[in-house]
Design a protein around this motif. Structure first.
Motif, PDB file in Angstrom:
ATOM      1  N   HIS A   8     -98.851 -40.497 -79.270  1.00  0.00           N
ATOM      2  CA  HIS A   8     -98.244 -39.896 -78.083  1.00  0.00           C
ATOM      3  C   HIS A   8     -99.298 -39.665 -76.997  1.00  0.00           C
ATOM      4  N   ASP A  80     -97.450 -33.249 -86.474  1.00  0.00           N
ATOM      5  CA  ASP A  80     -96.620 -34.428 -86.212  1.00  0.00           C
ATOM      6  C   ASP A  80     -95.151 -34.110 -86.451  1.00  0.00           C
ATOM      7  N   LEU A  83     -93.880 -32.089 -83.549  1.00  0.00           N
ATOM      8  CA  LEU A  83     -93.798 -32.881 -82.323  1.00  0.00           C
ATOM      9  C   LEU A  83     -92.513 -33.709 -82.329  1.00  0.00           C
ATOM     10  N   ILE A  84     -92.211 -34.319 -83.457  1.00  0.00           N
ATOM     11  CA  ILE A  84     -90.990 -35.125 -83.538  1.00  0.00           C
ATOM     12  C   ILE A  84     -89.753 -34.231 -83.441  1.00  0.00           C
ATOM     13  N   TRP A  87     -89.354 -33.463 -79.792  1.00  0.00           N
ATOM     14  CA  TRP A  87     -89.714 -34.629 -78.992  1.00  0.00           C
ATOM     15  C   TRP A  87     -89.182 -34.570 -77.563  1.00  0.00           C
ATOM     16  N   SER A  88     -87.929 -34.189 -77.381  1.00  0.00           N
ATOM     17  CA  SER A  88     -87.340 -34.211 -76.040  1.00  0.00           C
ATOM     18  C   SER A  88     -88.001 -33.221 -75.083  1.00  0.00           C
ATOM     19  N   SER A  91     -91.292 -35.614 -74.020  1.00  0.00           N
ATOM     20  CA  SER A  91     -91.181 -36.986 -73.531  1.00  0.00           C
ATOM     21  C   SER A  91     -89.740 -37.293 -73.147  1.00  0.00           C
ATOM     22  N   LEU A  95     -86.890 -41.308 -78.833  1.00  0.00           N
ATOM     23  CA  LEU A  95     -87.838 -41.396 -79.936  1.00  0.00           C
ATOM     24  C   LEU A  95     -87.921 -42.799 -80.509  1.00  0.00           C
ATOM     25  N   CYS A  99     -91.270 -45.210 -80.692  1.00  0.00           N
ATOM     26  CA  CYS A  99     -91.808 -45.729 -81.946  1.00  0.00           C
ATOM     27  C   CYS A  99     -91.955 -47.252 -81.894  1.00  0.00           C
ATOM     28  N   GLY A 134     -91.293 -36.889 -88.997  1.00  0.00           N
ATOM     29  CA  GLY A 134     -90.590 -35.697 -88.563  1.00  0.00           C
ATOM     30  C   GLY A 134     -89.585 -35.189 -89.576  1.00  0.00           C
TER      31      GLY A 134
END
Length: 199
Positions: A8, A80, A83-84, A87-88, A91, A95, A99, A134
């Motif tokens: 990321h 990690d 973060l997943i 995610w929204s 970023s 997702l 990836c 995630g």
């Protein structure tokens, strides 16, 4: 931070996908091409910043069965996961698209990577397990992978034994740490643009 977060960061800073993973693989730094070296160096800076952040210090001090000296390894994997999960917030890119983009970016440099990283990239090409990091199973798989190849791996078993608690302990840590980390890497890249390299 583990693989997903470093990827990321590569995306956010427009630095080498592979270079940002090289910090976790054996390389001869002086022989790295400039783009890979910049990614490698950013990875090192990220690791130092994360280790020194107050939230990381707090995570290592939390009550649990696993030994404190090994908790940083577990934290990287748990970061990690969170973060997943969030995610929204970090970023606008879906997702699954991220990836796919990350794997394609890694494949473009696969021939310049050490053998163990090449093996991982080809595994991603076949199965693209990034999003699985995630999930609880993905966290377990990542820990088991480290335990198999690391001579001190048995010391991670206590963290596995109470994994739901360990994962939950990481949520507030991640939310306190990651925005600071993204600001940090943005400043590092801006400094590098001024001097012409990450130094």
């Amino acid at each position: 931070m583990n693989y997903f977060a470093h990827l990321h960061i590569a995306y956010e800073t427009n630095t080498s996908w592979a270079g940002n993973l090289l910090g976790d693989f054996p390389v001869v730094v002086s022989e790295l091409p400039a783009d890979l070296h910049s990614g490698w160096q950013l990875h090192q800076k990220v690791d130092v910043m994360v280790d020194e952040h107050d939230a990381s210090v707090a995570f290592r001090s939390m009550s649990r069965a696993g030994r404190r000296r090994f908790s940083g390894i577990v934290q990287d994997i748990v970061m990690d996961y969170w973060l997943i999960q969030n995610w929204s917030r970090f970023s606008p890119l879906p997702l699954d698209i991220f990836c796919q983009t990350a794997v394609q970016g890694l494949l473009s440099d696969v021939n310049r990577c050490p053998a163990r990283l090449q093996k991982m990239i080809y595994s991603l090409q076949q199965h693209n397990w990034l999003a699985e990091l995630g999930t609880r199973q993905g966290v377990e798989n990542a820990l088991h992978s480290i335990m198999r190849r690391w001579r001190h791996g048995a010391h991670l078993q206590p963290f596995l034994d109470e994994l739901p608690t360990v994962i939950q302990q990481g949520e507030a840590v991640f939310l306190a740490l990651y925005p600071d980390l993204l600001s940090f890497v943005d400043q590092e890249v801006k400094k590098a643009e001024v001097v012409g390299h990450l130094g």
